[in-house]
Each structure stands twice: as C-alpha cells, then as structure tokens.
Design a protein around this motif. Sequence first.
Motif, PDB file in Angstrom:
ATOM      1  N   MET B  63       0.838  -1.341   0.162  1.00  0.00           N
ATOM      2  CA  MET B  63      -0.033   0.106  -0.060  1.00  0.00           C
ATOM      3  C   MET B  63       0.812   1.153  -0.155  1.00  0.00           C
ATOM      4  N   ARG B  81      -8.149   5.274 -13.940  1.00  0.00           N
ATOM      5  CA  ARG B  81      -9.303   4.210 -13.685  1.00  0.00           C
ATOM      6  C   ARG B  81      -8.688   2.892 -13.959  1.00  0.00           C
ATOM      7  N   TRP B  83      -6.102  -0.241 -13.132  1.00  0.00           N
ATOM      8  CA  TRP B  83      -5.555  -1.050 -12.015  1.00  0.00           C
ATOM      9  C   TRP B  83      -3.935  -1.110 -11.852  1.00  0.00           C
ATOM     10  N   ASP B  98      -8.434  -5.846 -12.515  1.00  0.00           N
ATOM     11  CA  ASP B  98      -7.559  -6.475 -11.521  1.00  0.00           C
ATOM     12  C   ASP B  98      -7.274  -7.881 -11.765  1.00  0.00           C
ATOM     13  N   TYR B 116      -1.152  -5.735  -3.059  1.00  0.00           N
ATOM     14  CA  TYR B 116      -1.996  -5.103  -2.976  1.00  0.00           C
ATOM     15  C   TYR B 116      -2.345  -4.346  -4.337  1.00  0.00           C
ATOM     16  N   VAL B 117      -3.887  -4.446  -4.704  1.00  0.00           N
ATOM     17  CA  VAL B 117      -4.153  -4.127  -6.005  1.00  0.00           C
ATOM     18  C   VAL B 117      -5.167  -2.921  -5.771  1.00  0.00           C
ATOM     19  N   ALA B 118      -5.144  -1.912  -6.578  1.00  0.00           N
ATOM     20  CA  ALA B 118      -6.087  -0.563  -6.292  1.00  0.00           C
ATOM     21  C   ALA B 118      -6.388  -0.098  -7.946  1.00  0.00           C
ATOM     22  N   THR B 119      -7.391   0.536  -7.952  1.00  0.00           N
ATOM     23  CA  THR B 119      -7.339   1.548  -9.005  1.00  0.00           C
ATOM     24  C   THR B 119      -6.757   2.861  -8.853  1.00  0.00           C
ATOM     25  N   ARG B 121      -6.851   6.326  -9.216  1.00  0.00           N
ATOM     26  CA  ARG B 121      -7.795   7.397  -9.205  1.00  0.00           C
ATOM     27  C   ARG B 121      -7.539   8.303  -7.911  1.00  0.00           C
ATOM     28  N   ARG B 123      -7.571  10.338  -4.563  1.00  0.00           N
ATOM     29  CA  ARG B 123      -7.778   9.554  -3.261  1.00  0.00           C
ATOM     30  C   ARG B 123      -7.633  10.751  -2.242  1.00  0.00           C
ATOM     31  N   PRO B 127      -4.669   4.323   1.795  1.00  0.00           N
ATOM     32  CA  PRO B 127      -5.464   3.115   1.783  1.00  0.00           C
ATOM     33  C   PRO B 127      -5.181   2.598   3.328  1.00  0.00           C
ATOM     34  N   ILE B 130      -8.283   5.666   8.099  1.00  0.00           N
ATOM     35  CA  ILE B 130      -9.771   5.129   8.397  1.00  0.00           C
ATOM     36  C   ILE B 130     -10.581   6.312   7.957  1.00  0.00           C
ATOM     37  N   GLU B 131     -11.619   5.839   6.730  1.00  0.00           N
ATOM     38  CA  GLU B 131     -12.477   6.935   6.563  1.00  0.00           C
ATOM     39  C   GLU B 131     -13.854   6.695   7.535  1.00  0.00           C
TER      40      GLU B 131
END
Lengths: 175, 144
Positions: B63, B81, B83, B98, B116-119, B121, B123, B127, B130-131
Amino acid sequence: MTILNRLPYSADATTLNVRGQAVRVRPFQIVVWVSLNLQQFADWDVRLPRFPAILDTGHTHNFSIGVGQLVRWAGIRPEALRLLGAMREGGQRVPLHAARLWLPFNVRGTQEVETREPYHLAVDDGVALYPDETAPRLPLLGLRALTLNRLRSLVDGDRRHVTIRTALPWWWPLG
Amino acid sequence: MIELTPEQRQAIEQGQPVRVIDRTTLDTYVLLRAEAFEELTGQRPIPADDASAEIPPGILRSMQGFWRDLPELLKSKRNHRKWVAYHGEERVGIAADDRTLIRELNRRKIPPDAWYVATIRPRQLAPWEIEEVADLKPEHLQDY
C-alpha cells in the motif's frame, strides 16, 4: 452491457428463502443477488453460492455484510479474507477486507438469475465486515460500488423495476 | 481576558469543553482549544485515524508503495481508472482490470498477504487511513 434488466422490486413486504432461512424484505427494498469470493481467486467459480443484498444508494460504502451472513450465506470464514484496513461508521470501527464481488445477470423483468458468468464488481477499498450485533439486517450494496464500476442505474418508479448497466463507450451509436 | 482555573485548564488539556457564564448577561459560552474549534467548523481537517498496525506487513508495504507512486501515476491520463498491483515497493503492473494483475501475482506465486491492487484515481486518504462513512439507517438494522 445491461446487468440488471428491469429487475422488479415490491411495494409490499416479501420473504426470501436463503439457504433454508426465511429472510424478510421490506417494501421498496431492491433485492439483488450477489456472490462473494476471496480476491485472489480471479475467475468465476460456478460453485459460489448466491445470496441477497439490498441495493441502496444511500449506503456510502461498497458492500457491507455481517460475519454470520458471510459464513452462512457466502460460505467464507472471515479470517480467509485479507484485511485491508478499517472504516468508521456510527462511532464503531469496522474492518475492511479484500474480496471479489459478483453480480449475476437477471432474466429480463424477473428476479430469476441467468446462468452465464456474473458481472465482476470491483471493490478495491474492500468490503465492510460487521460483527453480527451491529450488522445490517441484509447485506448492502452501496453507491461506492456503482460509482467505482461506472455503472448507470435507472429506477422506474412507474413500473417498479431497476435497470443497471455499464457506462456506454464513447463510440456507442446514437438512436 | 478570562483567567482559567486550574480545573478548567486541566479539562481543556484533556480535550473536554469548558462552560463559562457571563455574570452580567448570564449567557453561557463553551471554551474549546482553537484546534478543536477549527476541526469542528471545518477550517482544519480532522487528523486521520489509521489502521496500519492491524494490516499484514506485506500488504501495508505494498500500500505504501502504491501511495508513494500515486501522484506520478495520476499525471498520465492513460492510467486513470486502470488497476495497478504492488508487491512491496515493486510495481508489478498496470492493467485495465484487477483480474489480469491477480493472475500475474498468482503466476509469480506471490502470497496473498504480500500484495495490494488498487484503481488509479485521486484519493483523499491513504489506503491504511480510516474513513468516516455515513451511518447505517435504522431500517438497515432493525427487524420487524
């Protein structure tokens, strides 16, 4: 591509049978069927069980499910899902786990699920895994999943059905 | 100028609001540290909580690799957009989905707790931060 094609929803309370368990659905809740797997399994597995979730654009995360539902309905132990972090909801810390989410196509105008490979819903922020005491009554498919996957949804309140389709490519012919 | 009593100063240091009363008008006021007031009024972002202590170290390192590279990845519109996959600091690849990346990770036999894989975009939060998300509604929780 249309994933949910005029999927009906009810103005009355209904009951679903999920693995022998009667589950009540409230009026105007949109029930979709989904399958969940470990993220590292890239391909669709026909043996994955399907279970209901409520499509709720008021839910601001991807997908939320209780531990008991995960075990009983998805057939997955929580510790099998990789931990990606946590979110905070209603003052509680809810763990986020990596998972692969599949949304089956429906037979147009019905709740019946098609047998072809479901649509893969990417959820890179993970799925929220709630302890049973605070879990939603039914799993929730939220607006974030629709947004991340660039899906278009149309609720036809006149005929009481929902259509979800992928965004049209820029070269899509008019008319 | 208001002079705080030792008890009031202690309460404020512990992050508790302190009520004071204007003897003339009998109006009540709440004293807060300026930082707390600015967070409440949105003038200062609330410091993000984070979950890094609980995330498996291999995933966290991946991450961090992703978060380090994200600004650079976002500079190219072609990446948006798509991955991206990381194995620790190493970028494994970029793909339209992904599943392609995960097949590659599996082919390389990289264990699931090390990638770890993510798009790609924009942010606001890393990652591992904590949201705070909107509360579930009563109809989600109560049976009837």
